[in-house]
Design an enzyme around this catalytic site. Structure first.
Site, PDB file in Angstrom:
ATOM      1  N   GLU A  34      13.781   4.718   5.347  1.00  0.00           N
ATOM      2  CA  GLU A  34      13.569   4.984   6.764  1.00  0.00           C
ATOM      3  C   GLU A  34      13.761   6.478   7.026  1.00  0.00           C
ATOM      4  OE1 GLU A  34      16.531   3.412   9.465  1.00  0.00           O
ATOM      5  OE2 GLU A  34      14.921   2.709  10.751  1.00  0.00           O
ATOM      6  N   LYS A  39      30.926   1.262  22.621  1.00  0.00           N
ATOM      7  CA  LYS A  39      30.971   2.661  22.172  1.00  0.00           C
ATOM      8  C   LYS A  39      29.554   3.208  22.005  1.00  0.00           C
ATOM      9  CE  LYS A  39      31.045   4.759  18.231  1.00  0.00           C
ATOM     10  NZ  LYS A  39      30.250   5.955  18.596  1.00  0.00           N
ATOM     11  N   CYS A  41      13.755   2.104  15.480  1.00  0.00           N
ATOM     12  CA  CYS A  41      14.034   1.265  14.298  1.00  0.00           C
ATOM     13  C   CYS A  41      12.796   0.468  13.891  1.00  0.00           C
ATOM     14  CB  CYS A  41      15.196   0.341  14.599  1.00  0.00           C
ATOM     15  SG  CYS A  41      15.009  -0.484  16.167  1.00  0.00           S
ATOM     16  N   GLU A  63      21.755  -5.269  14.262  1.00  0.00           N
ATOM     17  CA  GLU A  63      20.369  -4.798  14.417  1.00  0.00           C
ATOM     18  C   GLU A  63      20.295  -3.487  13.659  1.00  0.00           C
ATOM     19  OE1 GLU A  63      18.010  -6.343  16.030  1.00  0.00           O
ATOM     20  OE2 GLU A  63      18.949  -7.581  17.581  1.00  0.00           O
TER      21      GLU A  63
HETATM   22  P1  NAD Z   1      24.680   5.035  12.607  1.00  0.00           P
HETATM   23  O1  NAD Z   1      24.845   3.745  11.923  1.00  0.00           O
HETATM   24  O2  NAD Z   1      25.130   6.260  11.917  1.00  0.00           O
HETATM   25  O3  NAD Z   1      25.444   5.026  14.002  1.00  0.00           O
HETATM   26  C1  NAD Z   1      25.289   4.004  14.938  1.00  0.00           C
HETATM   27  C2  NAD Z   1      26.573   3.857  15.704  1.00  0.00           C
HETATM   28  O4  NAD Z   1      27.602   3.421  14.832  1.00  0.00           O
HETATM   29  C3  NAD Z   1      27.079   5.137  16.346  1.00  0.00           C
HETATM   30  O5  NAD Z   1      27.646   4.817  17.593  1.00  0.00           O
HETATM   31  C4  NAD Z   1      28.163   5.593  15.382  1.00  0.00           C
HETATM   32  O6  NAD Z   1      29.158   6.386  15.970  1.00  0.00           O
HETATM   33  C5  NAD Z   1      28.735   4.269  14.938  1.00  0.00           C
HETATM   34  N1  NAD Z   1      29.416   4.274  13.645  1.00  0.00           N
HETATM   35  C6  NAD Z   1      29.254   5.127  12.616  1.00  0.00           C
HETATM   36  N2  NAD Z   1      30.050   4.770  11.593  1.00  0.00           N
HETATM   37  C7  NAD Z   1      30.714   3.659  11.980  1.00  0.00           C
HETATM   38  C8  NAD Z   1      31.678   2.795  11.352  1.00  0.00           C
HETATM   39  N3  NAD Z   1      32.099   3.022  10.115  1.00  0.00           N
HETATM   40  N4  NAD Z   1      32.127   1.731  12.045  1.00  0.00           N
HETATM   41  C9  NAD Z   1      31.689   1.482  13.286  1.00  0.00           C
HETATM   42  N5  NAD Z   1      30.803   2.256  13.936  1.00  0.00           N
HETATM   43  C10 NAD Z   1      30.320   3.336  13.288  1.00  0.00           C
HETATM   44  O7  NAD Z   1      23.165   5.083  12.997  1.00  0.00           O
HETATM   45  P2  NAD Z   1      22.397   6.215  13.773  1.00  0.00           P
HETATM   46  O8  NAD Z   1      21.981   7.227  12.768  1.00  0.00           O
HETATM   47  O9  NAD Z   1      23.134   6.664  14.960  1.00  0.00           O
HETATM   48  O10 NAD Z   1      21.132   5.367  14.316  1.00  0.00           O
HETATM   49  C11 NAD Z   1      19.985   5.267  13.611  1.00  0.00           C
HETATM   50  C12 NAD Z   1      19.892   3.936  12.914  1.00  0.00           C
HETATM   51  O11 NAD Z   1      19.937   2.847  13.846  1.00  0.00           O
HETATM   52  C13 NAD Z   1      18.563   3.777  12.224  1.00  0.00           C
HETATM   53  O12 NAD Z   1      18.749   3.302  10.918  1.00  0.00           O
HETATM   54  C14 NAD Z   1      17.820   2.757  13.070  1.00  0.00           C
HETATM   55  O13 NAD Z   1      16.849   2.038  12.419  1.00  0.00           O
HETATM   56  C15 NAD Z   1      18.915   1.922  13.586  1.00  0.00           C
HETATM   57  N6  NAD Z   1      18.511   1.248  14.816  1.00  0.00           N
HETATM   58  C16 NAD Z   1      18.265  -0.084  14.785  1.00  0.00           C
HETATM   59  C17 NAD Z   1      17.862  -0.758  15.926  1.00  0.00           C
HETATM   60  C18 NAD Z   1      17.591  -2.224  15.899  1.00  0.00           C
HETATM   61  O14 NAD Z   1      17.499  -2.828  16.952  1.00  0.00           O
HETATM   62  N7  NAD Z   1      17.448  -2.841  14.754  1.00  0.00           N
HETATM   63  C19 NAD Z   1      17.731  -0.063  17.117  1.00  0.00           C
HETATM   64  C20 NAD Z   1      17.991   1.302  17.126  1.00  0.00           C
HETATM   65  C21 NAD Z   1      18.391   1.935  15.957  1.00  0.00           C
END
Ligand code: NAD
Length: 476
Positions: free
Chosen positions: A388, A183, A291, A257
């Site tokens: 963050e 997804k 991230c 991650e």
């Molecule tokens: P998010 O957690 O809101 O969303 C990430 C994904 O999870 C999206 O596809 C979203 O639709 C889905 N999602 C949301 N709620 C969910 C649930 N309850 N169950 C399952 N899936 C769900 O994060 P974001 O705001 O889209 O991304 C930014 C975050 O991602 C930042 O905190 C960043 O640091 C982190 N990030 C980490 C890495 C890494 O490799 N560590 C890489 C990129 C981004």
């Protein structure tokens, strides 16, 4: 400091991409209409133009996709010799290279990142990831993690590197013989849908890769589906924690991650001009939606004034604007919601007494934008030093001794990455040993390679992606 240079526009043509008016879900090798989900729109964050209408998968769609993935796992993919799976992965890698320009333009349109980054960073790394794991597919017995795939992997990814995060997830899973239901994030579904077409073009057996678009609810339905053997999630720490709770006590394997708050540490003997480039690349690359962004600059007190002066001067030369312009350094913030978060946290920084300086950029009338910004007078207690921001905002702290630098760098709930700038090799090694971060860069920052494992400590998650270590999460 005002704007130092003017540039003539140099826009990349968007004629190479052909975006459909609406998209279905990719299940069992075909685009199908959703059974129980509502459609949603994806917009260009640089113009707010609607790019396409996309389907949101509901629970029944998730079930269809998981069933297709299970069938493909049982009947074809896990039974196929590794050398045959490798051929498909090599084919996918080559098609990505052939369509790289189109995919880069599409990524910049849907995400807002500058074309020079999607073209020169994201796309080459996406192809490299598939090439790298294609090479592992027939050599798993040398991996050290066995040769038995787990089954069906449910994969949920964020919006900051849409196609690259897809590659990080799908390439190792397929190389090990798993099938996947992925997804993408709701604000950046288009390159994942283009990848679905690439799977068709590569004649990947139906059901090996399934792409379900949708928001958090779709992700949750996927995570909670009983037919999933492994969850791989990249996203916020908050959602990661909720997923860890929901998976606890089930047979599902999990890798996470999550977020980060990396320290970029500049010692007084560092090559300062190079360090300035590393600081700028560390926090303003991809609008700071990274991230592992170097969002906390720790600079040795004796050079702090010099570093800050040169940093502001360099920031004044950054070009903010049209992501498709080849001169653009800083593109659009991915969504109105993310812009709101950045604004709120920056306001908190000011309210807490830190001093804010933003580069003087012309902000376009439409779209979501935030100027490159630096906060000085920041202490460990400030929220901008702890949370963050996930935007182009740098917090600057100072230190006197290496011990103090280590103490401050590690004083965070996160532990994804760190940077060290110094002339002394021995100091690099001793700092790297003491920093609690999954990746430590020395005299560089934000460098990625498919052969190198990436992942976090503490609230930045667990499990590694990339390299031989990246196979562990997909083998029994
Ligand atoms: P998010 O957690 O809101 O969303 C990430 C994904 O999870 C999206 O596809 C979203 O639709 C889905 N999602 C949301 N709620 C969910 C649930 N309850 N169950 C399952 N899936 C769900 O994060 P974001 O705001 O889209 O991304 C930014 C975050 O991602 C930042 O905190 C960043 O640091 C982190 N990030 C980490 C890495 C890494 O490799 N560590 C890489 C990129 C981004």
């Amino acid at each position: 400091m005002g704007k130092l240079f003017d540039y003539a526009p140099a826009p990349e043509s968007r004629a190479i991409v052909n975006i459909g008016a609406s998209y279905g879900l990719f299940i069992n090798g075909e685009f199908v209409d959703p059974v129980d989900g509502e459609p949603f729109k994806t917009v260009n964050p640089a113009s707010e133009e609607v790019l396409a209408e996309v389907s949101a998968a509901g629970p029944q769609d998730v079930d269809r996709a998981v069933t297709a993935a299970r069938r493909a796992f049982d009947t074809t993919w896990s039974r196929m010799p590794g050398r045959e799976r490798a051929k498909y992965l090599f084919r996918i890698a080559r098609i990505i290279q052939e369509r790289a320009r189109e995919l880069a333009v599409l990524e910049s349109l849907d995400n807002g990142k500058p074309i020079k980054e999607s073209r020169d960073v994201d796309l080459p790394l996406v192809a490299a990831h598939f090439f790298y794991y294609a090479g592992w597919a027939d050599k798993l017995k040398y991996s050290g993690y066995g040769e038995t795939p787990l089954g069906v992997a449910g994969q949920v990814i964020p919006w900051n590197f849409p196609l690259l995060m897809l590659a990080w997830k799908i390439a190792p899973a397929l190389a090990c013989g798993n099938t996947v239901v992925l997804k993408p994030a709701e604000t950046t579904p288009l390159t994942a849908l283009a990848f679905a077409e690439i799977c068709q073009q590569a004649e990947l057996p139906p059901g090996v890769v399934n792409i379900l678009t949708g928001a958090g609810e779709t992700g949750r339905a996927l995570v909670e589906h009983s037919g999933i053997d492994k969850i791989a999630f990249t996203g916020s720490t908050e959602v990661g924690k909720a997923i860890a709770k929901s998976v606890a006590g089930t047979r599902k394997r999990l890798t996470l991650e999550l977020g980060g708050k990396a320290a970029n540490i500049v010692f007084d003997d560092a090559p300062i001009d190079q360090a300035i480039e590393g600081i700028v690349g560390g926090i303003f690359f991809n609008q700071g939606h990274v991230c592992c962004a170097g969002s906390r600059l720790l600079v040795q007190e004796s050079v702090a004034d010099d570093v800050l002066e040169r940093l502001r001067r360099r920031m004044s030369t950054l070009r903010l604007g049209d992501p498709l312009d080849k001169n653009t350094d800083v593109g659009a913030i991915n969504s109105a919601a993310q812009l709101q978060k950045i604004r709120e946290l920056s306001q908190i920084g000011e309210d807490e007494g830190a001093e804010r300086w933003s580069a003087a950029c012309e902000i376009p009338d439409r779209g979501f934008w935030y100027p490159p910004t630096v906060f000085t007078g920041v202490t460990q207690a400030h929220r901008i030093a702890r949370e963050e921001i996930f935007g182009p905002v740098l917090s600057v702290l100072t230190f006197r001794t290496p011990d103090e630098a280590v103490e401050k760098a590690n004083n965070t709930p996160y532990g994804l990455s760190a940077g060290v700038w110094t002339d002394k090799g021995s100091r690099i090694l001793s700092m790297a040993n003491r920093l609690r971060a999954g990746v430590v860069w020395a005299n560089t920052f934000n460098k990625f390679d498919p052969t190198s494992p990436f992942g976090g400590y503490k609230e930045s998650g667990f499990g590694r992606e990339g390299g031989r270590h990246g196979l562990e999460g997909y083998l029994r």
